[in-house]
Enzyme design. Sequence first.
Site, PDB file in Angstrom:
ATOM      1  N   TRP A   7     -24.309  -7.383  12.179  1.00 49.55           N
ATOM      2  CA  TRP A   7     -23.378  -8.413  11.687  1.00 49.55           C
ATOM      3  C   TRP A   7     -22.401  -8.752  12.811  1.00 49.55           C
ATOM      4  O   TRP A   7     -21.913  -7.842  13.478  1.00 49.55           O
ATOM      5  CB  TRP A   7     -22.627  -7.877  10.465  1.00 49.55           C
ATOM      6  CG  TRP A   7     -22.025  -8.956   9.615  1.00 49.55           C
ATOM      7  CD1 TRP A   7     -20.876  -9.622   9.872  1.00 49.55           C
ATOM      8  CD2 TRP A   7     -22.543  -9.468   8.392  1.00 49.55           C
ATOM      9  NE1 TRP A   7     -20.627 -10.528   8.883  1.00 49.55           N
ATOM     10  CE2 TRP A   7     -21.634 -10.466   7.955  1.00 49.55           C
ATOM     11  CE3 TRP A   7     -23.672  -9.211   7.611  1.00 49.55           C
ATOM     12  CZ2 TRP A   7     -21.819 -11.184   6.782  1.00 49.55           C
ATOM     13  CZ3 TRP A   7     -23.848  -9.923   6.440  1.00 49.55           C
ATOM     14  CH2 TRP A   7     -22.934 -10.900   6.042  1.00 49.55           C
TER      15      TRP A   7
ATOM     16  N   PHE B 191     -21.102  -1.529   7.138  1.00 50.19           N
ATOM     17  CA  PHE B 191     -21.143  -0.590   6.015  1.00 50.19           C
ATOM     18  C   PHE B 191     -22.217   0.474   6.223  1.00 50.19           C
ATOM     19  O   PHE B 191     -22.084   1.614   5.748  1.00 50.19           O
ATOM     20  CB  PHE B 191     -21.401  -1.359   4.704  1.00 50.19           C
ATOM     21  CG  PHE B 191     -21.200  -0.540   3.474  1.00 50.19           C
ATOM     22  CD1 PHE B 191     -19.924  -0.298   2.983  1.00 50.19           C
ATOM     23  CD2 PHE B 191     -22.279   0.021   2.799  1.00 50.19           C
ATOM     24  CE1 PHE B 191     -19.729   0.478   1.856  1.00 50.19           C
ATOM     25  CE2 PHE B 191     -22.096   0.795   1.668  1.00 50.19           C
ATOM     26  CZ  PHE B 191     -20.815   1.030   1.192  1.00 50.19           C
ATOM     27  N   GLU B 192     -23.285   0.118   6.945  1.00 53.23           N
ATOM     28  CA  GLU B 192     -24.404   1.045   7.162  1.00 53.23           C
ATOM     29  C   GLU B 192     -24.186   1.962   8.374  1.00 53.23           C
ATOM     30  O   GLU B 192     -25.027   2.838   8.645  1.00 53.23           O
ATOM     31  CB  GLU B 192     -25.715   0.264   7.351  1.00 53.23           C
ATOM     32  CG  GLU B 192     -26.297  -0.324   6.073  1.00 53.23           C
ATOM     33  CD  GLU B 192     -25.514  -1.489   5.503  1.00 53.23           C
ATOM     34  OE1 GLU B 192     -25.050  -2.329   6.304  1.00 53.23           O
ATOM     35  OE2 GLU B 192     -25.344  -1.554   4.275  1.00 53.23           O
TER      36      GLU B 192
ATOM     37  N   CYS C  25     -18.071  -4.897  13.762  1.00 47.09           N
ATOM     38  CA  CYS C  25     -16.981  -5.884  13.779  1.00 47.09           C
ATOM     39  C   CYS C  25     -16.862  -6.487  12.380  1.00 47.09           C
ATOM     40  O   CYS C  25     -17.812  -7.099  11.888  1.00 47.09           O
ATOM     41  CB  CYS C  25     -17.299  -6.969  14.801  1.00 47.09           C
ATOM     42  SG  CYS C  25     -16.144  -8.345  14.742  1.00 47.09           S
TER      43      CYS C  25
ATOM     44  N   THR D  91     -14.634 -12.423   5.088  1.00 48.48           N
ATOM     45  CA  THR D  91     -15.177 -11.626   3.996  1.00 48.48           C
ATOM     46  C   THR D  91     -14.100 -11.108   3.057  1.00 48.48           C
ATOM     47  O   THR D  91     -13.085 -10.576   3.501  1.00 48.48           O
ATOM     48  CB  THR D  91     -16.027 -10.434   4.524  1.00 48.48           C
ATOM     49  OG1 THR D  91     -16.411  -9.649   3.403  1.00 48.48           O
ATOM     50  CG2 THR D  91     -15.281  -9.583   5.523  1.00 48.48           C
TER      51      THR D  91
ATOM     52  N   HIS E  74     -14.810  -8.775   1.302  1.00 52.45           N
ATOM     53  CA  HIS E  74     -15.144  -7.349   1.310  1.00 52.45           C
ATOM     54  C   HIS E  74     -14.313  -6.578   2.338  1.00 52.45           C
ATOM     55  O   HIS E  74     -14.465  -5.384   2.472  1.00 52.45           O
ATOM     56  CB  HIS E  74     -16.595  -7.123   1.750  1.00 52.45           C
ATOM     57  CG  HIS E  74     -17.644  -7.694   0.866  1.00 52.45           C
ATOM     58  ND1 HIS E  74     -17.546  -8.905   0.264  1.00 52.45           N
ATOM     59  CD2 HIS E  74     -18.846  -7.182   0.500  1.00 52.45           C
ATOM     60  CE1 HIS E  74     -18.648  -9.141  -0.430  1.00 52.45           C
ATOM     61  NE2 HIS E  74     -19.446  -8.107  -0.306  1.00 52.45           N
TER      62      HIS E  74
ATOM     63  N   ARG F 180     -11.114  -8.550  22.145  1.00 58.33           N
ATOM     64  CA  ARG F 180     -11.239  -7.078  22.171  1.00 58.33           C
ATOM     65  C   ARG F 180     -12.666  -6.589  22.415  1.00 58.33           C
ATOM     66  O   ARG F 180     -12.967  -5.410  22.270  1.00 58.33           O
ATOM     67  CB  ARG F 180     -10.715  -6.514  20.836  1.00 58.33           C
ATOM     68  CG  ARG F 180      -9.207  -6.641  20.703  1.00 58.33           C
ATOM     69  CD  ARG F 180      -8.729  -6.560  19.272  1.00 58.33           C
ATOM     70  NE  ARG F 180      -7.260  -6.653  19.206  1.00 58.33           N
ATOM     71  CZ  ARG F 180      -6.563  -7.783  19.343  1.00 58.33           C
ATOM     72  NH1 ARG F 180      -7.194  -8.936  19.548  1.00 58.33           N
ATOM     73  NH2 ARG F 180      -5.239  -7.767  19.283  1.00 58.33           N
TER      74      ARG F 180
HETATM   75  C1  DLZ Z   1     -21.536  -8.498   3.572  1.00 60.17           C
HETATM   76  C2  DLZ Z   1     -20.764  -8.445   4.847  1.00 60.17           C
HETATM   77  C3  DLZ Z   1     -19.715  -9.334   5.085  1.00 60.17           C
HETATM   78  C4  DLZ Z   1     -19.346 -10.397   4.097  1.00 60.17           C
HETATM   79  N1  DLZ Z   1     -19.013  -9.328   6.235  1.00 60.17           N
HETATM   80  C5  DLZ Z   1     -19.317  -8.385   7.181  1.00 60.17           C
HETATM   81  C6  DLZ Z   1     -18.587  -8.320   8.399  1.00 60.17           C
HETATM   82  O1  DLZ Z   1     -17.671  -9.081   8.696  1.00 60.17           O
HETATM   83  N2  DLZ Z   1     -18.947  -7.358   9.295  1.00 60.17           N
HETATM   84  C7  DLZ Z   1     -19.964  -6.461   9.057  1.00 60.17           C
HETATM   85  O2  DLZ Z   1     -20.239  -5.606   9.914  1.00 60.17           O
HETATM   86  N3  DLZ Z   1     -20.660  -6.519   7.915  1.00 60.17           N
HETATM   87  C8  DLZ Z   1     -20.386  -7.450   6.975  1.00 60.17           C
HETATM   88  N4  DLZ Z   1     -21.093  -7.521   5.818  1.00 60.17           N
HETATM   89  C9  DLZ Z   1     -22.281  -6.648   5.664  1.00 60.17           C
HETATM   90  C10 DLZ Z   1     -21.948  -5.242   5.142  1.00 60.17           C
HETATM   91  O3  DLZ Z   1     -21.430  -4.427   6.186  1.00 60.17           O
HETATM   92  C11 DLZ Z   1     -23.259  -4.577   4.632  1.00 60.17           C
HETATM   93  O4  DLZ Z   1     -24.255  -4.682   5.611  1.00 60.17           O
HETATM   94  C12 DLZ Z   1     -23.757  -5.223   3.348  1.00 60.17           C
HETATM   95  O5  DLZ Z   1     -22.754  -5.256   2.357  1.00 60.17           O
HETATM   96  C13 DLZ Z   1     -24.986  -4.452   2.796  1.00 60.17           C
HETATM   97  O6  DLZ Z   1     -24.628  -3.103   2.457  1.00 60.17           O
END
Ligand code: DLZ
Length: 168
Positions: free
Chosen positions: A31, A66-67, A89, A95, A97, A136
């Site tokens: 991501w 998240f992973e 990042c 997001t 989230h 950064r």
């Molecule tokens: C879903 C998501 C969103 C909206 N934004 C980011 C982000 O800015 N950076 C990032 O590394 N990952 C993002 N993700 C993906 C989540 O980290 C994760 O891969 C998904 O929620 C699946 O578990």
Amino acid sequence: MTTKKTNLSEYNPDMIPSGKDLRIGIVVSEWNSTITNSLLEGAYSTLIKHGVADENITVEHVPGSFELPTGAKFMFKYGKYDAVICLGCVIQGETRHFDFICDAVANAIAQLAMDENRPVIFGVLTTNDMQQAIDRSGGKHGNKGVEAAITALKMADMRLRMKKSIAK
Ligand code: DLZ
């Protein structure tokens, strides 16, 4: 009065322990990949600069930040590493989230380091916008990948030194 530091990646290379005998894992989020690729470049080149052998660095990609902790856990379970660096990042404006992801990743990385008794490095940019991330990841405020690599070298060295001194 405190001095404002603009390049957050400045360090004294003479103070960094050699990575000659270390095996380092790097987990990178896909991501925001333009940013995370720059973090990877910073971390990788810093490890090489400080003596880590190319064949002792393993890079694995995961879908999102998240992973990262799960990827790091897999590296410890199925490989032999002195430290694992997590690079990601998360950009706030993009997001809802943001807080969930940042809190979950930071807590899981800290917990994994305790469980594994090995350094797991939080090389995750958590920024308000893309420009802050650019600044950064090789821009005017340095490269968080460089900082993450330096932290991995210092902490892996500390662990091995303490282990050796206790074994005496
Ligand atoms: C879903 C998501 C969103 C909206 N934004 C980011 C982000 O800015 N950076 C990032 O590394 N990952 C993002 N993700 C993906 C989540 O980290 C994760 O891969 C998904 O929620 C699946 O578990």
